[in-house]
Design an enzyme around this catalytic site. Structure first.
Site, mmCIF file in Angstrom:
data_model
loop_
_atom_site.group_PDB
_atom_site.id
_atom_site.type_symbol
_atom_site.label_atom_id
_atom_site.label_comp_id
_atom_site.label_asym_id
_atom_site.label_seq_id
_atom_site.Cartn_x
_atom_site.Cartn_y
_atom_site.Cartn_z
ATOM 1 N N LYS A 138 0.801 -1.232 0.000
ATOM 2 C CA LYS A 138 0.000 0.000 0.000
ATOM 3 C C LYS A 138 0.829 1.274 0.000
ATOM 4 C CE LYS A 138 -3.957 -1.860 2.610
ATOM 5 N NZ LYS A 138 -4.582 -1.837 3.928
ATOM 6 N N LYS A 154 -12.345 -5.911 5.989
ATOM 7 C CA LYS A 154 -13.312 -4.897 6.418
ATOM 8 C C LYS A 154 -13.145 -3.586 5.678
ATOM 9 C CE LYS A 154 -11.176 -4.535 10.803
ATOM 10 N NZ LYS A 154 -9.748 -4.246 10.525
ATOM 11 N N LYS A 198 -8.408 -12.312 0.840
ATOM 12 C CA LYS A 198 -8.972 -12.328 2.197
ATOM 13 C C LYS A 198 -10.233 -11.467 2.281
ATOM 14 C CE LYS A 198 -7.297 -9.771 5.528
ATOM 15 N NZ LYS A 198 -6.637 -9.161 6.701
HETATM 16 N N1 AQP Z 1 -10.635 -12.784 6.525
HETATM 17 C C1 AQP Z 1 -10.195 -13.073 7.731
HETATM 18 N N2 AQP Z 1 -10.195 -14.352 8.177
HETATM 19 C C2 AQP Z 1 -9.761 -14.658 9.428
HETATM 20 N N3 AQP Z 1 -9.334 -13.744 10.305
HETATM 21 C C3 AQP Z 1 -9.331 -12.458 9.908
HETATM 22 N N4 AQP Z 1 -8.969 -11.314 10.514
HETATM 23 C C4 AQP Z 1 -9.147 -10.283 9.681
HETATM 24 N N5 AQP Z 1 -9.643 -10.712 8.506
HETATM 25 C C5 AQP Z 1 -9.746 -12.067 8.609
HETATM 26 C C6 AQP Z 1 -8.484 -11.252 11.874
HETATM 27 O O1 AQP Z 1 -9.189 -10.203 12.522
HETATM 28 C C7 AQP Z 1 -8.322 -9.596 13.464
HETATM 29 C C8 AQP Z 1 -8.350 -8.119 13.304
HETATM 30 O O2 AQP Z 1 -7.709 -7.745 12.146
HETATM 31 P P1 AQP Z 1 -7.202 -6.250 11.933
HETATM 32 O O3 AQP Z 1 -8.205 -5.311 12.428
HETATM 33 O O4 AQP Z 1 -5.813 -6.131 12.421
HETATM 34 O O5 AQP Z 1 -7.200 -6.094 10.426
HETATM 35 P P2 AQP Z 1 -6.791 -7.005 9.292
HETATM 36 O O6 AQP Z 1 -6.172 -8.299 9.703
HETATM 37 O O7 AQP Z 1 -5.981 -6.223 8.345
HETATM 38 O O8 AQP Z 1 -8.223 -7.312 8.816
HETATM 39 P P3 AQP Z 1 -9.080 -6.626 7.744
HETATM 40 O O9 AQP Z 1 -10.482 -6.912 8.114
HETATM 41 O O10 AQP Z 1 -8.618 -7.084 6.408
HETATM 42 O O11 AQP Z 1 -8.823 -5.079 7.891
HETATM 43 P P4 AQP Z 1 -8.258 -4.068 6.881
HETATM 44 O O12 AQP Z 1 -9.118 -4.223 5.676
HETATM 45 O O13 AQP Z 1 -8.411 -2.780 7.585
HETATM 46 O O14 AQP Z 1 -6.816 -4.421 6.610
HETATM 47 C C9 AQP Z 1 -6.941 -10.198 13.257
HETATM 48 O O15 AQP Z 1 -6.732 -11.203 14.232
HETATM 49 C C10 AQP Z 1 -7.045 -10.807 11.908
HETATM 50 O O16 AQP Z 1 -6.172 -11.908 11.766
#
Ligand code: AQP
Length: 329
Positions: free
Chosen positions: A112, A196, A193
């Site tokens: 990114k 969010k 993946k």
């Molecule tokens: N798709 C996923 N499957 C399993 N676990 C997931 N986690 C996130 N997406 C999945 C787990 O959620 C926790 C919080 O994650 P985070 O807030 O640090 O963000 P992230 O891992 O980067 O998740 P996102 O939802 O994809 O956020 P963005 O889009 O903002 O980068 C972690 O324990 C993660 O493993």
């Protein structure tokens, strides 16, 4: 050593089924087993373009979801990261321990930010802040989804390096990954993946607060694979494999491959996945609506959490400051 569990979720969007199965649900299941600190990591949401009002609302929604999912503030510490100065204070000490070489390799920065002049400096350094989040509480275990492996490795490396250089201050944490649904994939692109920060109405992302109708529609329209045999095969059947993983996690079963043998058609599998997800998320959505009507309780939870978290983290930060050569009053 006290068994201590720490994990966090960044309020960078509305939480997804991936966040629930990979993280939040697991927080709830371990909260009685150890000292637990669960964090809404709002500082991490400042690393890319953000809307201040929306961030504040998302952080509040995330606390509400923590409570609705069953985290008990009488049992574990629920804390908003920006309420506890120990995180940023320790982060700087760890920045003085980290190497640019290791931050250059971090995936988020590579994907990114690298090479773009308007990348925020925080996108480069946030993995160190994340290490501080974990190390401040003398964490022994970090329940996270599979995507967080690289971050945890960095936290471990920094703890070991600091301890070698300045004395045994930090506990070196272990990652505890989920057994099933460790990486829930996007329903429209099962090679990516579920995230969010996808557009809010993205058809491949199930939000925790989606209505049952929306959940059913998204799952029934999930991309599947050529052929018609229901098999757990990540390489050749990523769409079906993702649905089987989701189903296994929702039914609390550990063997998604065995589940596959119950299905003769994709349609029947999708129907069961949709009903299983609705059964898991519907009570959460209702509880969340009740809690949203009681903002005083949510605020009190955050105030108490901030106090307890600062008290837990302060001795470690003070010891790290002293060890690294900073004076104490
Ligand atoms: N798709 C996923 N499957 C399993 N676990 C997931 N986690 C996130 N997406 C999945 C787990 O959620 C926790 C919080 O994650 P985070 O807030 O640090 O963000 P992230 O891992 O980067 O998740 P996102 O939802 O994809 O956020 P963005 O889009 O903002 O980068 C972690 O324990 C993660 O493993």
């Amino acid at each position: 050593m006290t068994r201590t569990i720490f994990s966090a979720i960044v309020p960078s969007g509305r939480l997804t089924l991936g966040n629930y199965l990979g993280a939040l649900r697991r927080f709830v299941s371990v909260q009685h087993e150890a000292r637990c600190v669960f964090c809404i990591a709002d500082l991490h949401a400042l690393t890319t373009d953000h809307d201040p009002r929306r961030l504040c609302q998302l952080a509040e929604e995330t606390v509400t979801l923590f409570l609705a999912a069953g985290l008990d503030p009488g049992v574990c510490v629920i804390v908003r990261q920006s309420d506890v100065p120990a995180h940023t204070e320790l982060s700087y000490l760890l920045e003085c321990t980290a190497y640019t070489g290791e931050l250059n390799r971090m995936i988020q920065f590579k994907e990114k930010g690298r090479g773009r002049p308007k990348t925020r400096v925080s996108l480069y350094t946030y993995p160190v802040l994340m290490a501080a989040d974990i190390l401040a509480y003398r964490t022994t275990e970090v329940p996270v989804g599979d995507d967080q492996r690289q971050h945890l490795e960095l936290a471990r490396d920094l703890a070991l390096r600091f301890n070698r250089s300045y004395g045994e201050i930090f506990v070196v944490p272990e990652m505890s990954p989920a057994i099933v649904a460790a990486r829930v994939m996007d329903l429209q692109d099962p090679t990516a993946k579920m995230s969010k920060s996808a557009p809010y109405d993205a058809a491949g992302t199930i939000r925790l607060l989606d209505s049952p109708d929306v959940i059913r529609r998204k799952i029934m329209r999930a991309v599947t694979d050529p052929g018609s045999e229901v098999r757990h095969d990540v390489e050749n059947q990523p769409g079906i494999t993702n649905l089987l993983e989701i189903l296994a996690a929702c039914l609390d079963e550990n063997d998604p491959a065995a589940l596959a043998r119950r299905y003769q058609s994709y349609g029947a599998l999708k129907k069961d996945v949709a009903e299983a997800v609705v059964a898991v998320l519907d009570p959460l959505r209702k509880k969340c609506a009740d809690l949203a009507a009681d903002p005083a309780y949510v605020n009190a939870t955050l105030r108490a959490g901030a106090e307890r978290a600062q008290a837990l983290a302060a001795p470690t930060v003070a010891a790290a400051k002293q060890a690294i050569g900073l004076g104490t009053l």
